[in-house]
Design an enzyme around this catalytic site. Structure first.
Site, PDB file in Angstrom:
ATOM      1  N   HIS A 185     -10.437  16.255  -6.013  1.00 15.90           N
ATOM      2  CA  HIS A 185      -9.382  15.501  -6.688  1.00 15.90           C
ATOM      3  C   HIS A 185      -8.376  16.501  -7.262  1.00 15.90           C
ATOM      4  CE1 HIS A 185      -7.463  12.583  -9.354  1.00 15.90           C
ATOM      5  NE2 HIS A 185      -8.033  11.660  -8.616  1.00 15.90           N
TER       6      HIS A 185
ATOM      7  N   ASP B 129     -13.430   7.161  -4.355  1.00 17.07           N
ATOM      8  CA  ASP B 129     -13.602   6.599  -3.003  1.00 17.07           C
ATOM      9  C   ASP B 129     -14.982   6.849  -2.421  1.00 17.07           C
ATOM     10  OD1 ASP B 129     -10.280   7.605  -2.720  1.00 17.07           O
ATOM     11  OD2 ASP B 129     -10.958   5.526  -2.635  1.00 17.07           O
TER      12      ASP B 129
HETATM   13  C1  SDX Z   1      -7.551   9.174  -4.657  1.00 17.06           C
HETATM   14  O1  SDX Z   1      -4.265  11.358  -7.672  1.00 17.06           O
HETATM   15  C2  SDX Z   1      -5.116  10.343  -7.975  1.00 17.06           C
HETATM   16  O2  SDX Z   1      -5.330  10.004  -9.109  1.00 17.06           O
HETATM   17  C3  SDX Z   1      -5.703   9.650  -6.724  1.00 17.06           C
HETATM   18  C4  SDX Z   1      -6.782   8.603  -6.991  1.00 17.06           C
HETATM   19  C5  SDX Z   1      -6.208   7.383  -7.717  1.00 17.06           C
HETATM   20  O3  SDX Z   1      -6.977   6.685  -8.374  1.00 17.06           O
HETATM   21  O4  SDX Z   1      -4.974   7.088  -7.466  1.00 17.06           O
HETATM   22  O5  SDX Z   1      -7.821   9.176  -7.778  1.00 17.06           O
HETATM   23  C6  SDX Z   1      -7.376   8.084  -5.679  1.00 17.06           C
HETATM   24  O6  SDX Z   1      -6.676   9.377  -3.853  1.00 17.06           O
HETATM   25  C7  SDX Z   1      -8.796  10.028  -4.717  1.00 17.06           C
HETATM   26  C8  SDX Z   1      -8.798  11.171  -3.652  1.00 17.06           C
HETATM   27  C9  SDX Z   1      -9.178  10.565  -2.309  1.00 17.06           C
HETATM   28  N1  SDX Z   1      -9.087  11.569  -1.230  1.00 17.06           N
HETATM   29  C10 SDX Z   1     -10.170  12.110  -0.666  1.00 17.06           C
HETATM   30  O7  SDX Z   1     -11.325  11.887  -1.016  1.00 17.06           O
HETATM   31  C11 SDX Z   1      -9.858  13.024   0.531  1.00 17.06           C
HETATM   32  C12 SDX Z   1     -10.715  14.290   0.432  1.00 17.06           C
HETATM   33  N2  SDX Z   1     -10.225  15.073  -0.694  1.00 17.06           N
HETATM   34  C13 SDX Z   1      -9.221  16.075  -0.409  1.00 17.06           C
HETATM   35  O8  SDX Z   1      -8.431  15.908   0.696  1.00 17.06           O
HETATM   36  C14 SDX Z   1      -8.618  16.714  -1.636  1.00 17.06           C
HETATM   37  O9  SDX Z   1      -9.643  17.002  -2.485  1.00 17.06           O
HETATM   38  C15 SDX Z   1      -7.533  15.956  -2.393  1.00 17.06           C
HETATM   39  C16 SDX Z   1      -6.444  15.516  -1.481  1.00 17.06           C
HETATM   40  C17 SDX Z   1      -8.101  14.762  -3.074  1.00 17.06           C
HETATM   41  C18 SDX Z   1      -6.980  16.899  -3.447  1.00 17.06           C
HETATM   42  O10 SDX Z   1      -6.351  17.898  -2.750  1.00 17.06           O
HETATM   43  P1  SDX Z   1      -5.714  19.153  -3.503  1.00 17.06           P
HETATM   44  O11 SDX Z   1      -5.713  19.009  -4.977  1.00 17.06           O
HETATM   45  O12 SDX Z   1      -4.416  19.436  -2.825  1.00 17.06           O
HETATM   46  O13 SDX Z   1      -6.782  20.264  -3.205  1.00 17.06           O
HETATM   47  P2  SDX Z   1      -6.663  21.310  -2.037  1.00 17.06           P
HETATM   48  O14 SDX Z   1      -6.462  20.596  -0.742  1.00 17.06           O
HETATM   49  O15 SDX Z   1      -5.665  22.336  -2.472  1.00 17.06           O
HETATM   50  O16 SDX Z   1      -8.146  21.941  -2.012  1.00 17.06           O
HETATM   51  C19 SDX Z   1      -8.501  23.038  -2.837  1.00 17.06           C
HETATM   52  C20 SDX Z   1      -9.663  23.703  -2.078  1.00 17.06           C
HETATM   53  C21 SDX Z   1      -9.326  24.076  -0.642  1.00 17.06           C
HETATM   54  O17 SDX Z   1     -10.167  25.158  -0.301  1.00 17.06           O
HETATM   55  P3  SDX Z   1      -9.498  26.631  -0.178  1.00 17.06           P
HETATM   56  O18 SDX Z   1      -8.381  26.512   0.854  1.00 17.06           O
HETATM   57  O19 SDX Z   1      -8.958  26.938  -1.583  1.00 17.06           O
HETATM   58  O20 SDX Z   1     -10.620  27.526   0.247  1.00 17.06           O
HETATM   59  O21 SDX Z   1     -10.767  22.789  -1.983  1.00 17.06           O
HETATM   60  C22 SDX Z   1     -11.002  22.488  -0.597  1.00 17.06           C
HETATM   61  C23 SDX Z   1      -9.756  22.887   0.165  1.00 17.06           C
HETATM   62  O22 SDX Z   1     -10.098  23.236   1.493  1.00 17.06           O
HETATM   63  N3  SDX Z   1     -11.234  21.040  -0.556  1.00 17.06           N
HETATM   64  C24 SDX Z   1     -12.183  20.464   0.158  1.00 17.06           C
HETATM   65  C25 SDX Z   1     -12.085  19.099  -0.139  1.00 17.06           C
HETATM   66  N4  SDX Z   1     -11.085  18.888  -1.011  1.00 17.06           N
HETATM   67  C26 SDX Z   1     -10.560  20.098  -1.253  1.00 17.06           C
HETATM   68  N5  SDX Z   1     -13.098  20.965   1.017  1.00 17.06           N
HETATM   69  C27 SDX Z   1     -13.935  20.069   1.594  1.00 17.06           C
HETATM   70  N6  SDX Z   1     -13.918  18.727   1.342  1.00 17.06           N
HETATM   71  C28 SDX Z   1     -12.999  18.219   0.494  1.00 17.06           C
HETATM   72  N7  SDX Z   1     -12.969  16.903   0.251  1.00 17.06           N
END
Ligand code: SDX
Length: 429
Positions: A307, A364
């Site tokens: 998140h 989710d």
């Molecule tokens: C919702 O904003 C809100 O409030 C949203 C929400 C609401 O109520 O409106 O809470 C609802 O949208 C919840 C989120 C739902 N999405 C997912 O579950 C999709 C999976 N999660 C990711 O795609 C990600 O965690 C996000 C999109 C939620 C957040 O992305 P960020 O903040 O841009 O984080 P990032 O992509 O920069 O990741 C940081 C690191 C990375 O690793 P490095 O490149 O630093 O080595 O964490 C890793 C990412 O690769 N990472 C994950 C991951 N999420 C981040 N690795 C594996 N699995 C994951 N789910």
């Protein structure tokens, strides 16, 4: 609160900038005068460090996993409130007394039906149309039936807000159910002015001659699901609603844009992606171990995890995880996907890759298991998220509309394209 001053040094110059303090101690450097003073803008792709507004609706502390609506904790609301009462709180700022709650409930109850001519809109969609495409377009076209609420004149649209809010919260269910029935080739089911989620399940699953009977507490589980989605600060879709509202657009157009923003798999589409991920893991005979490794090697993303704001457990995920167990127990389903989800959660919470990145289950991760258990098809999961988020979108639109000083949202950019060059006629190219 006294606003201590901040200042930033750019080259050899210092620029004093005011600091804004929130009621929960959050601090922001107010950069609204930075460009005029220094010629610099700030750059923050993805807005992870940028406050787009001051809002009194929802407070999140991501480090501690805190979520409150108008000062009430999500845990207290989940234990004692309902979706409709929480919707009132989010929109109007206070928990309603009995009379106001009754009035709001009745206003929603009485507005479930849509204009008969809207039935024909559904006939225009191909059977495979994604429900989120249908929902977004139907919400905008719903506004065409209420010209008095879609004048795009702030004062006039605000004067009809109470009616528009009840109408949208009520009819979003009807449109969702009609979308489902259309996809299945089933006749539409008229609303019977039931309680909020009972009405929705009736319109989704009743047959023209046999009314749906809720034998597993589905209405109660769905009410909790919707309440937990009611608002969440400046997430992607709510920020979109505010962006559209800032230009003076009416509430129908703004929430329609919110639905489109919610659709993506990184946001509201994640609840569908979680179930698809769990089903793929189950079908492959993996107990989750291989998938965790794939996620660590960046060959897969653990959907429902991570998140932008929560660097701790999403409090909604904790509540939904418990609700998923009790719904499955009540129904008597032993869903292997729940076992896989719990194994993934345990593994991830003990694995350095996830721990070091503060990756925890989000809203989710478990919600799809509940929706699946009560019979909602996967393609409707993100529509369910939109039904739950409707009060939050309305509240944020209202906050913009009532702020006489609010300005159109128009971010700057850093241009990285060609510098000036002469036009060359096509004969010479
Ligand atoms: C919702 O904003 C809100 O409030 C949203 C929400 C609401 O109520 O409106 O809470 C609802 O949208 C919840 C989120 C739902 N999405 C997912 O579950 C999709 C999976 N999660 C990711 O795609 C990600 O965690 C996000 C999109 C939620 C957040 O992305 P960020 O903040 O841009 O984080 P990032 O992509 O920069 O990741 C940081 C690191 C990375 O690793 P490095 O490149 O630093 O080595 O964490 C890793 C990412 O690769 N990472 C994950 C991951 N999420 C981040 N690795 C594996 N699995 C994951 N789910």
């Amino acid at each position: 609160m006294d606003e201590p001053n901040g200042s930033i040094r750019l080259g050899s110059e210092n620029f004093d900038l005011p600091v804004i303090l929130g009621t929960e101690g959050e601090r922001a450097l107010d950069t609204r005068t930075l460009r005029a003073k220094s010629g610099f803008i700030t750059y923050d792709e993805g807005y992870g460090n940028t406050g787009s507004c001051q809002s009194s609706i929802t407070f999140i502390n991501g480090e501690e996993g805190i979520l409150r609506h108008r000062g009430y904790s999500i845990e207290d609301l989940a234990a004692g409130s309902s979706f409709v009462e929480t919707a009132y709180l989010v929109i109007y700022g206070e928990l309603p007394g009995k009379e106001r709650l009754h009035g709001f409930t009745e206003a929603i109850r009485s507005k479930a039906a849509v204009h008969a001519s809207m039935n024909h809109h559904f006939e225009g969609f191909p059977i495979g149309a994604h429900p989120m495409a249908v929902l977004s377009s139907m919400l905008n076209s719903l506004g065409a039936y209420y010209p008095q609420m879609t004048t795009n004149n702030r004062e006039q649209d605000l004067a009809h807000l109470d009616e528009t809010a009840a109408l949208l919260i009520s009819k979003v269910r009807t449109i969702a159910a009609m979308t489902y029935r259309m996809q299945k080739g089933l006749p539409f089911v008229f609303p019977l002015e039931k309680e909020y989620t009972e009405e929705f399940l009736h319109m989704m699953f009743s047959k023209p001659h046999i009314e749906y009977v809720d034998e597993c507490g589905a209405a109660k589980a769905l009410d909790l699901f919707l309440m937990l989605h009611a608002d969440h600060e400046q997430n992607c879709s709510t920020s979109t609603v505010r962006m559209v509202a800032s230009g003076g657009a009416n509430l129908f157009a703004s929430v329609s844009a919110g639905v489109s923003a919610l659709w993506g798999p990184s946001h509201g589409g994640a609840n569908m992606a979680v179930i698809q991920m769990l089903e793929e893991i189950h079908a492959s005979g993996d107990d989750g171990t291989r998938f965790i490794e794939a996620a660590k090697n960046r060959e897969a993303r653990l959907m429902g995890f991570g998140h932008r704001v929560y660097k701790n457990y999403d409090p909604r995920a904790r509540i939904l995880g418990k609700s998923a167990e009790s719904v499955l127990d009540r129904i008597g389903i032993d869903d292997p996907l729940l076992d896989i989800a719990k194994r993934l959660e345990r593994a991830a919470l003990e694995d350095e890759f996830f721990i070091s990145r503060n990756l925890y289950p989000n809203v989710d991760f478990y919600s799809g298991i509940i929706l699946k258990a009560i019979g909602i098809p996967v393609e409707m999961f993100t529509v369910m998220f939109a039904i739950g988020r409707m009060p939050g979108w309305i509240a944020n639109w209202k906050e913009i509309a009532e702020n006489t000083k609010s300005r159109i949202h128009r971010p700057r950019q850093i241009y990285t394209g060609h510098t000036l060059r002469d036009y060359v006629p096509v004969e010479k190219r």
